[in-house]
Structure formats: structure tokens, C-alpha cells
Design a protein around this motif. Sequence first.
Motif, PDB file in Angstrom:
ATOM      1  N   VAL A   1      10.843  13.431 -48.419  1.00  0.00           N
ATOM      2  CA  VAL A   1      12.248  13.733 -48.725  1.00  0.00           C
ATOM      3  C   VAL A   1      12.720  14.908 -47.859  1.00  0.00           C
ATOM      4  CG1 VAL A   1      13.838  14.442 -50.564  1.00  0.00           C
ATOM      5  CG2 VAL A   1      11.844  13.012 -51.112  1.00  0.00           C
ATOM      6  N   GLY A   2      13.868  14.753 -47.192  1.00  0.00           N
ATOM      7  CA  GLY A   2      14.372  15.839 -46.333  1.00  0.00           C
ATOM      8  C   GLY A   2      13.413  16.049 -45.172  1.00  0.00           C
ATOM      9  N   ALA A   3      13.171  14.987 -44.421  1.00  0.00           N
ATOM     10  CA  ALA A   3      12.049  14.927 -43.468  1.00  0.00           C
ATOM     11  C   ALA A   3      12.180  15.872 -42.284  1.00  0.00           C
ATOM     12  CB  ALA A   3      11.894  13.494 -42.968  1.00  0.00           C
ATOM     13  N   GLY A   4      13.364  16.386 -41.985  1.00  0.00           N
ATOM     14  CA  GLY A   4      13.529  17.327 -40.868  1.00  0.00           C
ATOM     15  C   GLY A   4      13.054  16.717 -39.560  1.00  0.00           C
ATOM     16  N   ALA A   5      12.173  17.426 -38.864  1.00  0.00           N
ATOM     17  CA  ALA A   5      11.693  16.951 -37.557  1.00  0.00           C
ATOM     18  C   ALA A   5      10.856  15.679 -37.680  1.00  0.00           C
ATOM     19  CB  ALA A   5      10.885  18.045 -36.873  1.00  0.00           C
ATOM     20  N   GLY A   6      10.387  15.361 -38.862  1.00  0.00           N
ATOM     21  CA  GLY A   6       9.675  14.095 -39.085  1.00  0.00           C
ATOM     22  C   GLY A   6       8.187  14.150 -38.817  1.00  0.00           C
ATOM     23  N   THR A   7       7.660  15.345 -38.574  1.00  0.00           N
ATOM     24  CA  THR A   7       6.231  15.429 -38.200  1.00  0.00           C
ATOM     25  C   THR A   7       5.312  15.101 -39.378  1.00  0.00           C
ATOM     26  OG1 THR A   7       6.348  17.799 -38.631  1.00  0.00           O
ATOM     27  CG2 THR A   7       6.579  17.103 -36.341  1.00  0.00           C
ATOM     28  N   VAL A   8       5.725  15.482 -40.593  1.00  0.00           N
ATOM     29  CA  VAL A   8       4.881  15.167 -41.760  1.00  0.00           C
ATOM     30  C   VAL A   8       4.921  13.661 -42.011  1.00  0.00           C
ATOM     31  CG1 VAL A   8       4.561  15.493 -44.245  1.00  0.00           C
ATOM     32  CG2 VAL A   8       5.146  17.453 -42.803  1.00  0.00           C
ATOM     33  N   ALA A   9       6.116  13.074 -41.906  1.00  0.00           N
ATOM     34  CA  ALA A   9       6.258  11.631 -42.150  1.00  0.00           C
ATOM     35  C   ALA A   9       5.416  10.827 -41.157  1.00  0.00           C
ATOM     36  CB  ALA A   9       7.730  11.236 -42.051  1.00  0.00           C
ATOM     37  N   THR A  10       5.456  11.226 -39.888  1.00  0.00           N
ATOM     38  CA  THR A  10       4.701  10.510 -38.857  1.00  0.00           C
ATOM     39  C   THR A  10       3.205  10.601 -39.133  1.00  0.00           C
ATOM     40  OG1 THR A  10       6.404  11.227 -37.338  1.00  0.00           O
ATOM     41  CG2 THR A  10       4.439  10.331 -36.349  1.00  0.00           C
ATOM     42  N   TRP A  11       2.770  11.817 -39.496  1.00  0.00           N
ATOM     43  CA  TRP A  11       1.351  12.015 -39.786  1.00  0.00           C
ATOM     44  C   TRP A  11       0.943  11.215 -41.024  1.00  0.00           C
ATOM     45  CZ3 TRP A  11      -0.840  14.376 -44.151  1.00  0.00           C
ATOM     46  CH2 TRP A  11      -2.222  14.586 -44.084  1.00  0.00           C
ATOM     47  N   LEU A  12       1.818  11.236 -42.043  1.00  0.00           N
ATOM     48  CA  LEU A  12       1.514  10.473 -43.272  1.00  0.00           C
ATOM     49  C   LEU A  12       1.343   8.986 -42.944  1.00  0.00           C
ATOM     50  CD1 LEU A  12       3.928  11.881 -46.022  1.00  0.00           C
ATOM     51  CD2 LEU A  12       1.425  11.853 -46.096  1.00  0.00           C
ATOM     52  N   ALA A  13       2.238   8.463 -42.102  1.00  0.00           N
ATOM     53  CA  ALA A  13       2.166   7.031 -41.767  1.00  0.00           C
ATOM     54  C   ALA A  13       0.815   6.711 -41.129  1.00  0.00           C
ATOM     55  CB  ALA A  13       3.319   6.649 -40.847  1.00  0.00           C
ATOM     56  N   ASP A  14       0.353   7.611 -40.284  1.00  0.00           N
ATOM     57  CA  ASP A  14      -0.958   7.439 -39.651  1.00  0.00           C
ATOM     58  C   ASP A  14      -2.087   7.355 -40.684  1.00  0.00           C
ATOM     59  OD1 ASP A  14      -1.227   7.185 -36.996  1.00  0.00           O
ATOM     60  OD2 ASP A  14      -1.883   9.250 -36.628  1.00  0.00           O
TER      61      ASP A  14
ATOM     62  N   PRO B   1       8.893   5.559 -32.947  1.00  0.00           N
ATOM     63  CA  PRO B   1       8.666   4.540 -33.970  1.00  0.00           C
ATOM     64  C   PRO B   1       7.169   4.339 -34.199  1.00  0.00           C
ATOM     65  CG  PRO B   1      10.187   3.757 -32.282  1.00  0.00           C
ATOM     66  CD  PRO B   1       9.646   5.072 -31.800  1.00  0.00           C
ATOM     67  N   GLN B   2       6.819   4.141 -35.445  1.00  0.00           N
ATOM     68  CA  GLN B   2       5.405   4.085 -35.782  1.00  0.00           C
ATOM     69  C   GLN B   2       5.176   3.032 -36.858  1.00  0.00           C
ATOM     70  OE1 GLN B   2       3.732   7.840 -36.091  1.00  0.00           O
ATOM     71  NE2 GLN B   2       1.962   7.178 -37.265  1.00  0.00           N
ATOM     72  N   PRO B   3       4.091   2.261 -36.780  1.00  0.00           N
ATOM     73  CA  PRO B   3       3.842   1.270 -37.826  1.00  0.00           C
ATOM     74  C   PRO B   3       3.779   1.951 -39.190  1.00  0.00           C
ATOM     75  CG  PRO B   3       2.234   1.073 -36.036  1.00  0.00           C
ATOM     76  CD  PRO B   3       3.048   2.291 -35.752  1.00  0.00           C
ATOM     77  N   GLY B   4       4.416   1.321 -40.161  1.00  0.00           N
ATOM     78  CA  GLY B   4       4.354   1.846 -41.530  1.00  0.00           C
ATOM     79  C   GLY B   4       5.420   2.875 -41.845  1.00  0.00           C
ATOM     80  N   LEU B   5       6.170   3.338 -40.830  1.00  0.00           N
ATOM     81  CA  LEU B   5       7.167   4.400 -41.069  1.00  0.00           C
ATOM     82  C   LEU B   5       8.575   3.831 -41.000  1.00  0.00           C
ATOM     83  CD1 LEU B   5       8.001   7.419 -41.342  1.00  0.00           C
ATOM     84  CD2 LEU B   5       7.878   7.568 -38.853  1.00  0.00           C
ATOM     85  N   SER B   6       9.379   4.065 -42.035  1.00  0.00           N
ATOM     86  CA  SER B   6      10.807   3.743 -41.914  1.00  0.00           C
ATOM     87  C   SER B   6      11.614   4.996 -42.212  1.00  0.00           C
ATOM     88  CB  SER B   6      11.209   2.582 -42.823  1.00  0.00           C
ATOM     89  OG  SER B   6      10.969   2.916 -44.148  1.00  0.00           O
ATOM     90  N   VAL B   7      12.716   5.143 -41.476  1.00  0.00           N
ATOM     91  CA  VAL B   7      13.545   6.357 -41.549  1.00  0.00           C
ATOM     92  C   VAL B   7      14.926   5.939 -42.018  1.00  0.00           C
ATOM     93  CG1 VAL B   7      14.479   8.290 -40.223  1.00  0.00           C
ATOM     94  CG2 VAL B   7      12.234   7.355 -39.635  1.00  0.00           C
ATOM     95  N   GLN B   8      15.445   6.605 -43.051  1.00  0.00           N
ATOM     96  CA  GLN B   8      16.753   6.210 -43.609  1.00  0.00           C
ATOM     97  C   GLN B   8      17.589   7.423 -43.982  1.00  0.00           C
ATOM     98  OE1 GLN B   8      16.463   3.726 -47.116  1.00  0.00           O
ATOM     99  NE2 GLN B   8      15.118   2.305 -46.060  1.00  0.00           N
ATOM    100  N   ARG B   9      18.896   7.291 -43.818  1.00  0.00           N
ATOM    101  CA  ARG B   9      19.798   8.307 -44.357  1.00  0.00           C
ATOM    102  C   ARG B   9      19.810   8.173 -45.878  1.00  0.00           C
ATOM    103  NH1 ARG B   9      24.009  11.024 -42.922  1.00  0.00           N
ATOM    104  NH2 ARG B   9      23.999  10.136 -40.846  1.00  0.00           N
ATOM    105  N   HIS B  10      19.616   9.289 -46.556  1.00  0.00           N
ATOM    106  CA  HIS B  10      19.627   9.265 -48.024  1.00  0.00           C
ATOM    107  C   HIS B  10      19.865  10.683 -48.517  1.00  0.00           C
ATOM    108  CE1 HIS B  10      17.812   9.340 -52.097  1.00  0.00           C
ATOM    109  NE2 HIS B  10      18.236   8.089 -52.149  1.00  0.00           N
ATOM    110  N   ASP B  11      20.857  10.844 -49.383  1.00  0.00           N
ATOM    111  CA  ASP B  11      21.124  12.133 -50.014  1.00  0.00           C
ATOM    112  C   ASP B  11      20.386  12.134 -51.348  1.00  0.00           C
ATOM    113  OD1 ASP B  11      22.130  14.227 -51.523  1.00  0.00           O
ATOM    114  OD2 ASP B  11      24.171  14.023 -50.753  1.00  0.00           O
ATOM    115  N   VAL B  12      19.387  12.992 -51.453  1.00  0.00           N
ATOM    116  CA  VAL B  12      18.525  12.964 -52.642  1.00  0.00           C
ATOM    117  C   VAL B  12      19.267  13.427 -53.897  1.00  0.00           C
ATOM    118  CG1 VAL B  12      17.516  15.291 -52.385  1.00  0.00           C
ATOM    119  CG2 VAL B  12      16.147  13.435 -53.363  1.00  0.00           C
TER     120      VAL B  12
END
Length: 275
Positions: free
Chosen positions: A53-66, A92-103
Motif C-alpha cells: 500500500v502506498g508503494a512509492g518507488a516500488g522497490t519493496v513491491a518488486t522484491w516481494l514479487a520476486d 514489469p515483473q511476473p506476479g506484480l501488478s500496479v494500480q492507482r488506488h486511494d486507500v
Amino acid sequence: MKNDELRYGDDVLGGASEVERRRLVAIAETNDPTTRALLRSLGLTAGWTCWEVGAGAGTVATWLADQVVADGGSVLATDIDDAALAMASAAPQPGLSVQRHDVVHDPLPDTRFHLIHARFVLEHLREREDVLDRLVSALAPNGIIVIESVAHGFIESSPHAPLREAMSGLEQVMAATIGTDCSWARNFPACFLARGLTDLGAQARISSTGGRNASATCWALTLQRLRPRILEQGLSSAEALDAADQLLSDPMFFDFVFSSIAGWGRRKGLREKTG
Ligand SMILES: C[S@@+](CC[C@H](N)C(=O)[O-])C[C@H]1O[C@@H](n2cnc3c(N)ncnc32)[C@H](O)[C@@H]1O
């Protein structure tokens, strides 16, 4: 817009500037190693369905997908900010999707998650308690929520007077504009207990800021972004802001400023609920 109506992204923090991009990268560089170690210690494994949530630069999300993509795992990375969404989807990375979402305002995703992680997001939202309720309700049975928050650190005891003045001005201006609460995480993990979660835990960390490291860069850029508002509200002098900026770019300077507190808890499993 009046100060107390501002939200993250309303030209206070967030947005498409190069300063903001570098700030998000510096936040990630300072904090990713600790976040990764924590998530690993909580049992992160292949096959998990995760929400960053609130992924910012996306580095945690990318690592998580891995970490999770084998065995059908996936990661949803969400943010409200166009520039952040562009960074998070840059590779782009397998398993990762990025979406606009206001939590705060958007409907929750249909998925129920094994892991929900938000770092340096909820403390900036006035609706943080409601958001935490919503996030807990999006956990699968036995799912874990991990929230990391900026918190008071060693600013008041800093031996560097200009840094003390500038950083306390920064904390006050974030509170007075978007409603950031640097005390909120003192309530970890009790706020997870109050929501019926188990396997609770919390940890605080203060990393060194100085030697031109990523933490020094991050706070210098944050001061730069908020300087006009700090001055407008009389929360620090221009001299102190200039001197703090010089200190933060001095390779021989070291101090401690804000801390970071992580808290977590697990939603009960189906058997525990009915039994
Ligand atoms: C301080 S940054 C932290 C970024 C990232 N989580 C990290 O720690 O590296 C806060 C992030 O939360 C996002 N954000 C702020 N309000 C939000 C909201 N209501 N819904 C979703 N994301 C939000 C911002 O756009 C920004 O990317």
C-alpha cells in the motif's frame, strides 16, 4: 485550500518533481534492508498474495514479487500518485501488478491477502484508524499486516542546534498541513491487539543520518520540499534551514533524527474463529 484540508499529494509531498523522485529513492535505500529482513522473519514465502500500500518507488513491491511469484504468488502495488505509479511499474515483473488506488476512499480489492504492508503511509493520513480497520478486513485468515511508521526520534536531543530547529519545524509543518502524526506508532502493537489480531510484534529503529548517506539525502530533500511552508508558518528560521542543509551534505556530519517503528499482527485462522 486551508492548511487543515490538505492531503498527501496536494503539493505538500508527492507529485512529479525530480526532487520527489530522488526523495522516494532515498527512502527506499535507507529502509529496504530492514523491511526485507522483517518480512522474511515473519515467514514470507512463495505462493503468498501480497498488497503493498502506498508503494512509492516500488522497490519493496518488486522484491516481494520476486519472493512470492513461484507457486502462484502475486503482489498488488497501489498508490495515489502518478509519478510513484510510473516508478513502481517501470520494470514489469511476473506476479506484480500496479494500480492507482486511494486507500482512504476507494473500495478494497476483491482479493484477500496473506500479507499487507504499508511503510510511511498511514501516519500521513488523518483517517489512519479507519484505514487500519479496512486493511485488517482485507486480510485472509492467518494473513499478516505489517505497518511501518515514522516516529519521534532523537531530534530534541541533537547536539546540532540548526538541525534541531529545522527538523522540529519539519515535523510541525507536516502535522499542521496534511495531519502527519509522528506519535501514532507509539501505540504499536496495541492497535493490532484492539483489532483482534494475534502473533503481535513491534520494533523501533533509528538509523544514522550523515556521511552523505541516503537518510541524509532523504531529509535534506524533504526539508527542501517543505521549506516554503516551514518559513511561512514561522516554524524555523531561514538561517537554521540553510545550516541544516549544509550539515546534511557534509561528509563529516553524523546525527540521529526520526525513528521508524514497525508493528504487525496476524488475523485469526478460520478454526480459531469458530473454536
Ligand atoms: C513517504 S512515501 C513512502 C513510499 C514507500 N511506501 C516507501 O516507504 O518507500 C508515501 C507514499 O504513500 C502514498 N500515499 C499517500 N496517500 C495515499 C493514499 N491515500 N492511498 C494510497 N497511497 C497513498 C504516496 O503517494 C507515497 O508514494
